[in-house]
Design a protein around this motif. Structure first.
Motif, short mmCIF file in Angstrom:
data_model
loop_
_atom_site.label_atom_id
_atom_site.label_comp_id
_atom_site.label_asym_id
_atom_site.label_seq_id
_atom_site.Cartn_x
_atom_site.Cartn_y
_atom_site.Cartn_z
N GLU A 84 0.82 -1.14 -0.07
CA GLU A 84 0.15 -0.19 -0.27
C GLU A 84 0.52 1.04 0.06
N THR A 85 0.29 2.36 -0.75
CA THR A 85 0.73 3.59 -0.04
C THR A 85 1.47 3.99 1.00
N THR A 96 8.81 0.47 -1.41
CA THR A 96 7.69 1.13 -0.85
C THR A 96 6.82 2.42 -2.65
N VAL A 97 5.93 1.98 -1.87
CA VAL A 97 5.12 2.73 -2.86
C VAL A 97 4.84 4.03 -2.43
N GLY A 98 5.09 5.37 -3.26
CA GLY A 98 5.03 6.69 -2.82
C GLY A 98 4.15 6.98 -3.77
N GLN A 119 -3.89 16.00 -0.85
CA GLN A 119 -5.17 14.56 -0.68
C GLN A 119 -3.68 13.79 0.56
N GLN A 120 -3.61 14.48 0.58
CA GLN A 120 -2.22 14.40 2.22
C GLN A 120 -0.95 13.29 1.95
N GLU A 121 -0.90 13.88 0.06
CA GLU A 121 0.33 13.40 -0.23
C GLU A 121 2.18 13.99 0.65
N ALA A 122 2.08 14.36 1.37
CA ALA A 122 3.36 14.79 2.59
C ALA A 122 3.18 13.44 3.18
N ALA A 133 2.03 10.98 3.24
CA ALA A 133 2.40 9.40 2.30
C ALA A 133 3.79 9.41 2.36
N LEU A 134 4.18 10.92 1.99
CA LEU A 134 5.83 10.45 1.28
C LEU A 134 6.60 9.95 2.52
#
Ligand code: ADP
Length: 176
Positions: A62-63, A82-84, A92-95, A97-98
């Motif tokens: 998963e991301t 890992t999935v970025g 969309q809460q990218e930071a 997740a990263l």
């Protein structure tokens, strides 16, 4: 509690991550873990077909999560997959997740006894994450996650080109 005599060294390196003789390299994978383009494709080509066979048994990823494989024909002993996040504009809460990618990759590697580890610029290729912001998220996340590591770390921040290396250097200069 973490021993105070373990150390974190962060360095920038330009080139092809698949050539690095480190304990582990990190792959910016896709959720299937079955290979793709960019750094993922380069890692699968260099590791050989056994990597895809092994990854098929990992059940995807998963991301923000991370999974471990051997390096097979790579000079590195392990690959941390890992999935970025795909960049959708930042709302969309990218930071988060990263940051989770860097943290979970580092902690998984630490649990496996890894000391030297190389990261590509996760999500900064086809996933479209703005590279300057991504470098800052990465450095902050690694410094925080290191607090929960049990072994010293030599981390290579890999830029495929000079521009990415400059962004890594700037993020390191601004590290907390
Ligand atoms: P993502 O899908 O997470 O965006 P990409 O592989 O498209 O992943 O790109 C991630 C970063 O990896 C980009 O900065 C790209 O230039 C870089 N990259 C591509 N190939 C390599 C390689 N062989 N070694 C190191 N970095 C690479």
């Amino acid at each position: 509690m973490k021993s105070s005599n373990i150390t974190l060294v962060l360095r920038v390196w330009q080139g092809d991550i698949t050539t690095l003789p480190v304990d582990a390299i990190v792959n910016a994978a896709n959720p299937s873990l079955l290979g793709g383009g960019g750094v993922d494709g380069a890692i699968h080509r260099s590791a050989g077909p056994e990597l895809k066979t092994y990854c098929a048994g990992l059940g995807g990823c998963e991301t923000g999560q991370a999974k471990l494989s051997p390096g097979f024909a790579l000079p590195s002993q392990y690959v941390v997959h890992t999935v970025g996040p795909v960049w959708h504009g930042g709302g969309q809460q990218e930071a988060l997740a990263l940051a989770a990618c860097y943290r979970n990759s580092l902690l998984l590697a630490d649990a496996e006894g890894v000391v030297s580890l190389a990261f590509p610029a996760i999500s900064c290729g086809v996933y479209g994450y703005p590279a300057r912001e991504a470098a800052q998220v990465a450095v902050n996340s690694l410094c925080q996650a290191f607090e929960d590591c049990h072994l010293s770390k030599q981390i290579w921040l890999v830029g495929y080109d000079q521009h990415q290396c400059t962004l890594w250097q700037e993020a390191l200069a601004a590290r907390p």
